[in-house]
Design a protein around this motif. Sequence first.
Motif: not given
Lengths: 233, 233
Positions: A10-11, A13-14, A17, B174-176, B211-212
């Motif tokens: 996830q980090s 991915q962040d 992004l 954005y993450t989700h 964003d998280n």
Amino acid sequence: MNSPTFRNWQSVQDEVLRRIHAREWPPGALIPNEADLAIEFGCARSTVNRALRSLAESGWLDRKRKAGTRVAAQPVAKATLDIAVIRHEVEEHGATYGYQLISRSVAVPPAPVSGTMKTRAQDKLLNLRALHLADDAAYAVEDRWINTSVVPDAAAEPFDVLSANEWLMQHAPYTHGDIAFSAVQADQQDAEVLGIAPHSALFAIDRVTWDNAVSVTKVRLLFAPGYKLRTQI
Amino acid sequence: MNSPTFRNWQSVQDEVLRRIHAREWPPGALIPNEADLAIEFGCARSTVNRALRSLAESGWLDRKRKAGTRVAAQPVAKATLDIAVIRHEVEEHGATYGYQLISRSVAVPPAPVSGTMKTRAQDKLLNLRALHLADDAAYAVEDRWINTSVVPDAAAEPFDVLSANEWLMQHAPYTHGDIAFSAVQADQQDAEVLGIAPHSALFAIDRVTWDNAVSVTKVRLLFAPGYKLRTQI
């Protein structure tokens, strides 16, 4: 390079992004390969792979086996919808499922139905109208045509206890299906069945399933007002 | 065993589906491993793998790395939806895209909006109302709130030429996101903007992106009557 370490996908991915949004990696750009990113991020290559797969699934990246991974030129978010049997959907919400057959007949369908199902204009199909209930309240009304030349067993089924929605899932193979979601105004008949005001806005799901080139069934589901179909991107 | 040979993954998929539907492999049953199926079907193991992956994606099979592959106990069809920028969606249909900003303001949102976005009740957010057009006809009306503490650059954007729908896709990570599809009756204001009768049934997409743990934006898109969202299973 004074890069922080990335402990989980996830980090990673962040950070990927962030680079896409900051235009460090602009639309269409080729990004470094997984092995190089793993070194830069100080993590396992499988962690990078998991992050890039997730970003590809949500439309931010285009991955080609040989050509490498590029930032998507036109990002498209992808959402996955579960199309469950209605009984399971109702029960998942903790409600008690109910079912009522409204009518069962064998008839030549209207031309738009035979056109969509690619059956011959004079072919008779099995037509079912039924109501699905949640805690004794109308949940959805179903109008279905079944191609009995493809699903001959359906001709012997009364569908008075077990819905076609459920029976077909267990008995009728299909290879693919077309789905459309829309909003329609309730007509007089649907309004009466659902116990609502005529012209109420109803969420509609139209679905045709196919066994290769022949249609199996065509169904329109109209859901009682307030229905929401939810998913994540 | 007098089995036919299977030349491609689609024919393997058909045969596996046939066995599932014929209850030769009932719900919950463990099916043979890929190597054994490849021998039985007289094809490459990769062909079997491709067929089983496809059936897992469409919900017929549950695949577990160590526990093997089972027939799904409750088959759930899965559909994938592309959530594109509206301009791209319009242009894909061969129409000319148009955009009109209706209003832009900075305001404390109604409680349901700050509640959904998890912003503090007194926080001011950027509110935009805009119309998307296809060939000069109303296509969708957008009502959007942007969390400017997360996307500070948006505060300086007029959004008079470029829509927030498009700008955010390029500038706001954005993450989700959460998406809901529903049917709503047009209120007076939306009916006027869309040029339709009040109480018309409109297809609505509500989306909140994150964003998280912090919300980026919340949008409601109401599409002009006749809109259909299509996909395949």
